[in-house]
Design a protein around this motif. Structure first.
Motif, mmCIF file in Angstrom:
data_model
loop_
_atom_site.group_PDB
_atom_site.id
_atom_site.type_symbol
_atom_site.label_atom_id
_atom_site.label_comp_id
_atom_site.label_asym_id
_atom_site.label_seq_id
_atom_site.Cartn_x
_atom_site.Cartn_y
_atom_site.Cartn_z
ATOM 1 N N ALA A 253 0.705 -0.896 -0.013
ATOM 2 C CA ALA A 253 0.416 0.034 -0.302
ATOM 3 C C ALA A 253 0.935 1.176 -0.013
ATOM 4 N N VAL A 254 0.879 1.724 -1.128
ATOM 5 C CA VAL A 254 1.519 3.189 -1.328
ATOM 6 C C VAL A 254 0.585 4.540 -0.918
ATOM 7 N N THR A 255 1.171 4.934 0.586
ATOM 8 C CA THR A 255 -0.473 6.188 0.765
ATOM 9 C C THR A 255 0.319 7.467 0.649
ATOM 10 N N VAL A 256 1.219 7.098 -0.113
ATOM 11 C CA VAL A 256 1.964 8.699 -0.955
ATOM 12 C C VAL A 256 2.230 8.676 -2.605
ATOM 13 N N ALA A 257 2.205 9.996 -3.027
ATOM 14 C CA ALA A 257 2.291 10.214 -3.973
ATOM 15 C C ALA A 257 2.896 10.706 -4.856
ATOM 16 N N THR A 258 3.955 11.047 -6.050
ATOM 17 C CA THR A 258 4.355 11.686 -6.465
ATOM 18 C C THR A 258 3.452 12.026 -8.150
ATOM 19 N N ASP A 259 4.125 13.475 -8.440
ATOM 20 C CA ASP A 259 4.495 13.541 -10.034
ATOM 21 C C ASP A 259 5.073 13.490 -10.408
ATOM 22 N N ARG A 260 5.765 12.849 -10.429
ATOM 23 C CA ARG A 260 6.864 12.387 -11.372
ATOM 24 C C ARG A 260 7.241 11.001 -11.556
ATOM 25 N N ASP A 261 7.742 11.083 -13.041
ATOM 26 C CA ASP A 261 7.196 9.901 -13.535
ATOM 27 C C ASP A 261 8.514 9.314 -14.123
ATOM 28 N N THR A 262 9.224 8.383 -12.840
ATOM 29 C CA THR A 262 10.768 8.228 -12.756
ATOM 30 C C THR A 262 10.597 6.509 -13.675
ATOM 31 N N ALA A 263 12.417 6.485 -14.055
ATOM 32 C CA ALA A 263 12.525 5.306 -14.201
ATOM 33 C C ALA A 263 12.513 4.052 -13.164
ATOM 34 N N PRO A 264 13.115 4.614 -12.457
ATOM 35 C CA PRO A 264 13.536 3.434 -11.301
ATOM 36 C C PRO A 264 12.054 3.316 -10.420
ATOM 37 N N LEU A 265 11.109 3.768 -10.432
ATOM 38 C CA LEU A 265 10.161 3.814 -10.255
ATOM 39 C C LEU A 265 9.367 2.700 -11.090
ATOM 40 N N ARG A 266 8.978 2.742 -12.211
ATOM 41 C CA ARG A 266 8.235 2.221 -13.406
ATOM 42 C C ARG A 266 9.254 0.665 -12.897
ATOM 43 N N THR A 267 10.364 1.000 -12.793
ATOM 44 C CA THR A 267 11.016 -0.918 -12.977
ATOM 45 C C THR A 267 10.831 -0.624 -11.737
ATOM 46 N N ARG B 12 6.573 -10.040 -9.352
ATOM 47 C CA ARG B 12 6.140 -11.340 -8.458
ATOM 48 C C ARG B 12 4.744 -11.298 -8.138
ATOM 49 N N GLY B 13 3.912 -11.018 -8.658
ATOM 50 C CA GLY B 13 3.108 -11.575 -8.171
ATOM 51 C C GLY B 13 1.795 -10.679 -7.091
ATOM 52 N N VAL B 14 2.802 -9.411 -6.547
ATOM 53 C CA VAL B 14 2.344 -8.290 -5.708
ATOM 54 C C VAL B 14 1.250 -7.604 -5.441
ATOM 55 N N LEU B 15 0.667 -7.846 -5.144
ATOM 56 C CA LEU B 15 -0.424 -6.830 -5.662
ATOM 57 C C LEU B 15 -0.752 -5.259 -5.377
ATOM 58 N N LEU B 16 -0.148 -4.313 -5.423
ATOM 59 C CA LEU B 16 0.180 -3.020 -5.445
ATOM 60 C C LEU B 16 -1.166 -2.320 -5.492
ATOM 61 N N VAL B 17 -1.320 -1.463 -4.266
ATOM 62 C CA VAL B 17 -2.696 -0.206 -4.328
ATOM 63 C C VAL B 17 -1.957 0.576 -4.075
ATOM 64 N N ALA B 18 -2.129 2.178 -4.840
ATOM 65 C CA ALA B 18 -1.587 3.922 -3.897
ATOM 66 C C ALA B 18 -2.531 4.338 -3.900
ATOM 67 N N ALA B 19 -2.895 5.689 -3.202
ATOM 68 C CA ALA B 19 -3.685 6.261 -3.259
ATOM 69 C C ALA B 19 -3.600 7.315 -4.357
ATOM 70 N N PRO C 145 -0.754 1.718 -15.125
ATOM 71 C CA PRO C 145 -2.042 1.089 -15.415
ATOM 72 C C PRO C 145 -1.294 -0.597 -14.393
ATOM 73 N N GLU C 146 -0.342 -1.010 -13.669
ATOM 74 C CA GLU C 146 0.122 -2.263 -13.159
ATOM 75 C C GLU C 146 -0.585 -2.572 -11.531
ATOM 76 N N VAL C 147 -1.191 -1.300 -10.930
ATOM 77 C CA VAL C 147 -1.403 -0.241 -9.291
ATOM 78 C C VAL C 147 -2.803 0.123 -9.885
ATOM 79 N N LEU C 148 -3.275 -0.512 -8.130
ATOM 80 C CA LEU C 148 -4.427 -0.503 -8.111
ATOM 81 C C LEU C 148 -4.736 1.593 -7.152
ATOM 82 N N ALA C 149 -5.324 2.082 -8.489
ATOM 83 C CA ALA C 149 -5.318 3.960 -8.002
ATOM 84 C C ALA C 149 -6.633 3.817 -7.219
#
Length: 467
Positions: free
Chosen positions: A221-235, A243-250, A268-272
């Motif tokens: 659960a990622v409870t904070v957000a950033t406006d920057r789309d970076t390669a390390p974060l996408r990776t 790995r089959g992890v369910l990613l949920v982000a605010a 698109p892989e993250v539940l917003a």
């Protein structure tokens, strides 16, 4: 007490002798010169209780004072940094939250309580000493500093989210998390001493996601957000999905401030997840867009507060993210071995639909439906059964009412046509000077009072003068 012998005050004659600055007085050289008695005076000794003597401590104390003053002048003391002002502890809340009434976790607990599932909460840390969280929070990791635990929380943001997931009901408090048997893995990705003052570092977010995935977190659960789309974060997101992890982000709390696309919620892989209020409408500060997947309660929410107690009215999309992460933990515990894509389908398809897809995604999260509903396979949908149309058997009363209605409609139409014809014809007749009027009354004859002589019809008339 300092442990040193008390320093006796210097006599007034000695002060006059050496002057204000402690230097010899030039006006009195005789007084300033040392006397024979002073030069040859032996060190003073003090008598102890046993009769033994030891050197006096006046010189040592004076030297210590002079040394301390010199040190203070040469190296001034650096003021100690003030401790961060942390959020106060919570209080007691006796009424259940509207969010709990909407999500109804007590109806889900007979089927699943999230046992065996670890949820990583990326935020400001989690207070593991809270009475309702004790024993459910692991040590965690401080991704901001690169080392150290994250089981403390100054601002209280992460503690609130963790309470919505794993808080246990204790005492008279009616509050409890969605998955009280799950475990929370706290990961600090923002400095809790400067929370809200600096933008979120995408590199720290990526480091926190990688660490949580490597430690076996099934839900992140990622409870904070950033406006920057970076390669390390996408990776990091791509690695977690593999790995089959369910990613949920605010989705973020800048819906009224330009509504930028936030990350990692924008992937698109993250539940917003966005936030709604008690009236079911989108919280005005909740960010939205085509990338939004779900909404959950995020306004006036009751949850745990750092220290002890509860906070009764907390706001933010981070809280909505916590509710969806808790629903994911419940679903994982009930449907062990389900792939990530199936979990995403269960959470989105069973959601209560909203008004607008852009502002509400697929709708409000529905933990009970995600656990108990059976979805049809996508590849081979089951066909609907065929039904024969029913034989129409009109009722006589219905037939009569239709006849009366038709007759009334025809009569009304005829009346309208007559009125229209009169309205069109009357102006033309008036232009041709036609006026509707009555015939003149016949003239009345006046009878003479005396009858005249009879008229002979067959007598010849008298000849005139010309005959």
């Amino acid at each position: 007490m300092t442990g040193y012998a008390p320093v006796r005050r210097q006599r007034d004659d000695q002060v006059d002798r050496f002057g204000v600055g402690g230097r010899p007085d030039r006006a009195g050289p005789a007084a300033a010169a040392p006397t024979i008695d002073d030069a040859t005076r032996p060190d003073r000794r003090r008598m102890t209780a046993g009769g033994r003597t030891r050197p006096g401590r006046r010189a040592a104390a004076g030297g210590l004072v002079v040394g301390l003053v010199a040190t203070a002048l040469v190296c001034p003391a650096v003021p100690a940094s003030a401790a961060p002002e942390c959020a106060p502890a919570g209080g007691q809340v006796s009424t259940p939250s509207w969010a709990q009434q909407v999500l109804a976790p007590e109806q889900v607990w007979p089927f699943s309580q999230g046992a065996g599932v670890t949820v990583a909460v990326l935020g400001s840390g989690v207070d593991g000493r809270h009475p309702q969280l004790r024993g459910r929070v692991e040590t965690g990791f401080d991704a901001v500093r690169g080392s150290g635990p994250a089981d403390t929380d100054c601002t209280g943001q992460g503690t609130r989210v963790a309470g919505l997931i794993v808080a246990r009901q204790t005492g008279p408090s009616p509050f409890a998390g969605l998955a009280p048997s799950a475990r929370v893995l706290p990961v600090r990705v923002v400095d809790d001493r400067t929370f809200g003052d600096r933008p979120i570092d995408p590199g720290v977010l990526a480091r926190g996601i990688d660490w949580a995935v490597d430690r076996g977190a099934r839900v992140v659960a990622v409870t904070v957000a950033t406006d920057r789309d970076t390669a390390p974060l996408r990776t990091a997101v791509r690695r977690a999905v593999d790995r089959g992890v369910l990613l949920v982000a605010a989705s973020g709390d800048r819906g009224g401030d330009g509504n930028p696309v936030s990350y990692p919620a924008g992937y698109p892989e993250v539940l917003a997840v966005g936030a709604i209020g008690p009236d079911g409408r989108r919280w005005p500060k909740s960010q939205y867009g085509p990338y939004l997947d779900l909404v959950a309660p995020g306004v006036a929410v009751t949850t745990t507060q750092r220290g002890t107690g509860l906070v009764e009215a907390a706001d933010g999309t981070a809280l909505a993210c916590g509710f969806v992460a808790g629903a994911g933990a419940l679903t994982l515990a009930k449907r062990a071995g389900a792939p990530r894509s199936e979990l995403v389908r269960l959470l989105t398809v069973t959601a209560v639909p909203g008004v607008d897809r852009v502002e509400y995604g697929h709708g409000t999260v529905n933990p009970y439906g995600a656990i108990n509903d059976q979805l049809l396979p996508q590849a081979r949908p089951a066909p609907l059964p065929r039904f024969r149309p029913a034989v129409e058997r009109p009722d006589p009363a219905v037939r009569e009412s239709r006849r009366i209605a038709l007759a009334g409609a025809v009569l009304a139409l005829g009346t309208v046509l007559v009125i229209c014809a009169v309205a069109l014809t009357l102006p033309r007749l008036r232009r041709r000077r036609w006026r509707a009027a009555l015939a003149p009354a016949p003239a009345r004859s006046v009878q003479p009072t005396e009858p005249g002589p009879p008229v002979q019809l067959f007598d010849d008339p008298e000849p005139g003068p010309g005959r």
